[in-house]
Design a protein around this motif. Sequence first.
Motif, PDB file in Angstrom:
ATOM      1  N   LYS A 106       1.497   6.705  11.797  1.00 40.17           N
ATOM      2  CA  LYS A 106       1.762   5.539  10.967  1.00 40.17           C
ATOM      3  C   LYS A 106       3.151   4.991  11.245  1.00 40.17           C
ATOM      4  CE  LYS A 106       0.277   5.474   6.770  1.00 40.17           C
ATOM      5  NZ  LYS A 106       0.076   5.786   5.336  1.00 40.17           N
ATOM      6  N   HIS A 115       6.837   3.694  -4.625  1.00 41.30           N
ATOM      7  CA  HIS A 115       5.429   3.878  -4.992  1.00 41.30           C
ATOM      8  C   HIS A 115       4.936   2.621  -5.693  1.00 41.30           C
ATOM      9  CE1 HIS A 115       1.746   5.491  -6.583  1.00 41.30           C
ATOM     10  NE2 HIS A 115       1.999   6.707  -6.112  1.00 41.30           N
ATOM     11  N   ASP A 146      -0.202   8.709   2.413  1.00 37.80           N
ATOM     12  CA  ASP A 146      -1.453   8.393   1.738  1.00 37.80           C
ATOM     13  C   ASP A 146      -2.182   9.688   1.390  1.00 37.80           C
ATOM     14  OD1 ASP A 146      -2.572   9.287   4.128  1.00 37.80           O
ATOM     15  OD2 ASP A 146      -2.726   7.258   4.935  1.00 37.80           O
ATOM     16  N   GLU A 147      -3.431   9.552   0.974  1.00 41.17           N
ATOM     17  CA  GLU A 147      -4.179  10.722   0.523  1.00 41.17           C
ATOM     18  C   GLU A 147      -4.351  11.770   1.620  1.00 41.17           C
ATOM     19  OE1 GLU A 147      -4.899   7.640   0.085  1.00 41.17           O
ATOM     20  OE2 GLU A 147      -4.816   7.349  -2.080  1.00 41.17           O
ATOM     21  N   TYR A 167       6.269   8.190   0.250  1.00 44.16           N
ATOM     22  CA  TYR A 167       4.928   8.697   0.005  1.00 44.16           C
ATOM     23  C   TYR A 167       4.049   8.458   1.221  1.00 44.16           C
ATOM     24  CZ  TYR A 167       5.730   9.203  -5.034  1.00 44.16           C
ATOM     25  OH  TYR A 167       6.192   9.600  -6.265  1.00 44.16           O
ATOM     26  N   ASP A 227      -2.054  12.824   3.623  1.00 41.94           N
ATOM     27  CA  ASP A 227      -0.836  13.597   3.832  1.00 41.94           C
ATOM     28  C   ASP A 227      -0.710  14.675   2.768  1.00 41.94           C
ATOM     29  OD1 ASP A 227       0.300  12.091   6.064  1.00 41.94           O
ATOM     30  OD2 ASP A 227       0.463  10.466   4.616  1.00 41.94           O
ATOM     31  N   PRO A 259       1.995  14.477  -0.381  1.00 37.43           N
ATOM     32  CA  PRO A 259       2.176  13.041  -0.153  1.00 37.43           C
ATOM     33  C   PRO A 259       3.623  12.570  -0.279  1.00 37.43           C
ATOM     34  CG  PRO A 259       1.210  13.449  -2.308  1.00 37.43           C
ATOM     35  CD  PRO A 259       1.229  14.766  -1.600  1.00 37.43           C
ATOM     36  N   ARG A 262       0.839  -1.195   0.000  1.00 38.43           N
ATOM     37  CA  ARG A 262       0.000   0.000   0.000  1.00 38.43           C
ATOM     38  C   ARG A 262       0.879   1.252   0.000  1.00 38.43           C
ATOM     39  NH1 ARG A 262      -1.624  -2.968   4.027  1.00 38.43           N
ATOM     40  NH2 ARG A 262      -0.938  -1.441   5.581  1.00 38.43           N
ATOM     41  N   LEU A 263       0.335   2.308  -0.557  1.00 34.99           N
ATOM     42  CA  LEU A 263       1.038   3.586  -0.569  1.00 34.99           C
ATOM     43  C   LEU A 263       1.338   4.018   0.861  1.00 34.99           C
ATOM     44  CD1 LEU A 263       1.919   5.791  -2.611  1.00 34.99           C
ATOM     45  CD2 LEU A 263      -0.208   6.966  -2.096  1.00 34.99           C
ATOM     46  N   GLY A 264       2.570   4.454   1.095  1.00 39.65           N
ATOM     47  CA  GLY A 264       2.941   4.956   2.408  1.00 39.65           C
ATOM     48  C   GLY A 264       3.450   3.912   3.374  1.00 39.65           C
ATOM     49  N   THR A 265       3.626   2.667   2.906  1.00 38.13           N
ATOM     50  CA  THR A 265       4.115   1.616   3.799  1.00 38.13           C
ATOM     51  C   THR A 265       5.579   1.281   3.557  1.00 38.13           C
ATOM     52  OG1 THR A 265       3.371  -0.134   2.304  1.00 38.13           O
ATOM     53  CG2 THR A 265       1.825   0.599   4.009  1.00 38.13           C
TER      54      THR A 265
END
Length: 464
Positions: A177, A436, A65-66, A63, A68, A71, A44-47
Motif C-alpha cells: 500500500k 482514523h 485496514d482489516e 492504521y 493488517d 491495525p 478510507r482507513l489506512g490512507t
Amino acid sequence: MARHILAAAAAAATALVLLCCFHLPATAMMADTIRYGPPRVPHRLGTVIAVDLGNTNSCVAGYGDEADAPPLFRLCIPTSVAFTGDGDALVGEAAKNHPAAISGFKRLLGTRFGSPEVRRAAEHLPYKIVDWCTMAHIEVNAGAGGAARSVYASDVASMVIAELKARAEARLAGGGKKVHNAVVTVPYYFSDGPREAAMNAARMAGLTTVRIIDDPTAAAVSHGLHHGRLRDGGNVLVLHVGGGTSAATVLTYDNAVFEAVASRHDAHLGGDDFDARIAGHFTQLIKRDHGGGVDDIAAAKLKSQCELAKRTLSSHDVAQVNLHATNLANGAAFSFSGSLTRAQFEELNHDLFEKVISLVDAAMAEARRAAAGFDVIDEVVLVGGSTKIPRIRELVKNYFAGKEATVKATASIGGGAVVVVEPEEAVVHGGGLLSHPMEDGYHCMGAGGRRQIGSPMDRCYHEF
C-alpha cells in the motif's frame, strides 16, 4: 554578438538569483488550495499516516485496514542524516553514529538567518549554519572527497519523513500500500513559517498535509482526555521533555475543544543535554586515568554509552559505561569501564531538571494571568522520552502537591487487545488516532470552528 550572449547570460544569472531569494523554504499555500472544512468524502482507513518530526527522534503512526494485524502501528527512528562522499544520504539508525551526522534541524525550520532562534541554535549545534538569501541553511559535509554544500532544514527534514513514509508503507497491507496523506504534528510555539516549512518537508517526501495539529493537543488526544476523562472546562498541564527541547503547555477543555491557555518552552533543553553532562563526567575520568582525551569516533561511542546509561537509570540504580579507544596524547589503545549511580546522574543534572520545572512554573503563572477564574490542573500529562527520568517525575509530583502525572497511555488495537503507549510515542499516537476516519474529533472546521479537537492553530487543509 558577444555582447548579446553576455547580456543573455547576465539576465539568466539575475533571474536565477531572484528565483533563489524569492523561493522560501516553506512556500505559502495558495488560498484556493486550502479548505477549512472537513473532507467532502471521508478518507478510507489506512490512507493517512501521522508524522511527528523531532529534534532527536521522529515517529510515524497510523492504521492499516482489516488485513493488517495489528491495525494500529507506531515506530520511531533517530532524526539523523549524513551525506557520504559519493553523494548518498544515510537516514535514521544508519546515520546516527556517522561522524558527519546532523540532527536537531527541526529548530531551523522556516527560520531567517538573523533571528534570535538561529543565533542561539548556532551556539549549540555541532554543524555550521549559513546565510542564503536571508534564510538559515545547514552546511553539510560529505566527508573525505565530498564538497561542502548548504541545504534548507526542510530539505533534510524531508529525508527523515520520506524514510518514515517508506517504513509505514512497509507495514501496511504487507508492503503493498502507498500512502500520500499525513496528519503532521508540530510544537505549539511554531509560528506559521515553521509550520508551513514542516508541511513543505512532508510535501517533498510525497505526503499532502491533510491536518496539522499541535503536540500538546495530540498528547491529550493520545491519553483519551477528549473521551470523558476530563470535565468540561477542565485544565491539563502537558509537559514535553524530549531529546532536544522541553515545553510546558496549559490546555483547557471547553465545548469539546482543547485550547492552549499558556505555554513556555526551551528549544535547547532535553535528553541530549543530560547525556552531555554524563559524557563530560566520564571524559574527565578518562583524562585522569589515561592522561589524554579521545578522538571524534570514540567520543561518539561514549555519547551512545552515556545515552544508554541514562535510559538504564530510569529503572535501575546503577549503570555501566564501557569504552575501547585510543589515547590522543600517546596513541596507545586503552579500555575504560566506569559506573554511574542514579544519585550521581541526578546531581550532574540537578540544575537542568530545575530548568524543566521552571518552565512548568512559568506556564502556570501565565495561565493565571491569562485566564480569569483559572483554578486547578485536573490532569498532568508527561510526554517525551526524558519524562521517564524518575527525578523529573518526582519534581513534577512535588510541584503539584503530590498529584500523580500520567506518563503512559493505553490504546485499543482491535479485538479487545490493549497496548501501552510510551511517552516518546504519545504525540504521534494522538496524531495517528486523528487519522482514523471514525475517530471523534477528526472533522474540524478550521480556525473559527468549535467542532475541532485542538487549538485555533489546528487546521484541516486539502480535500481527498
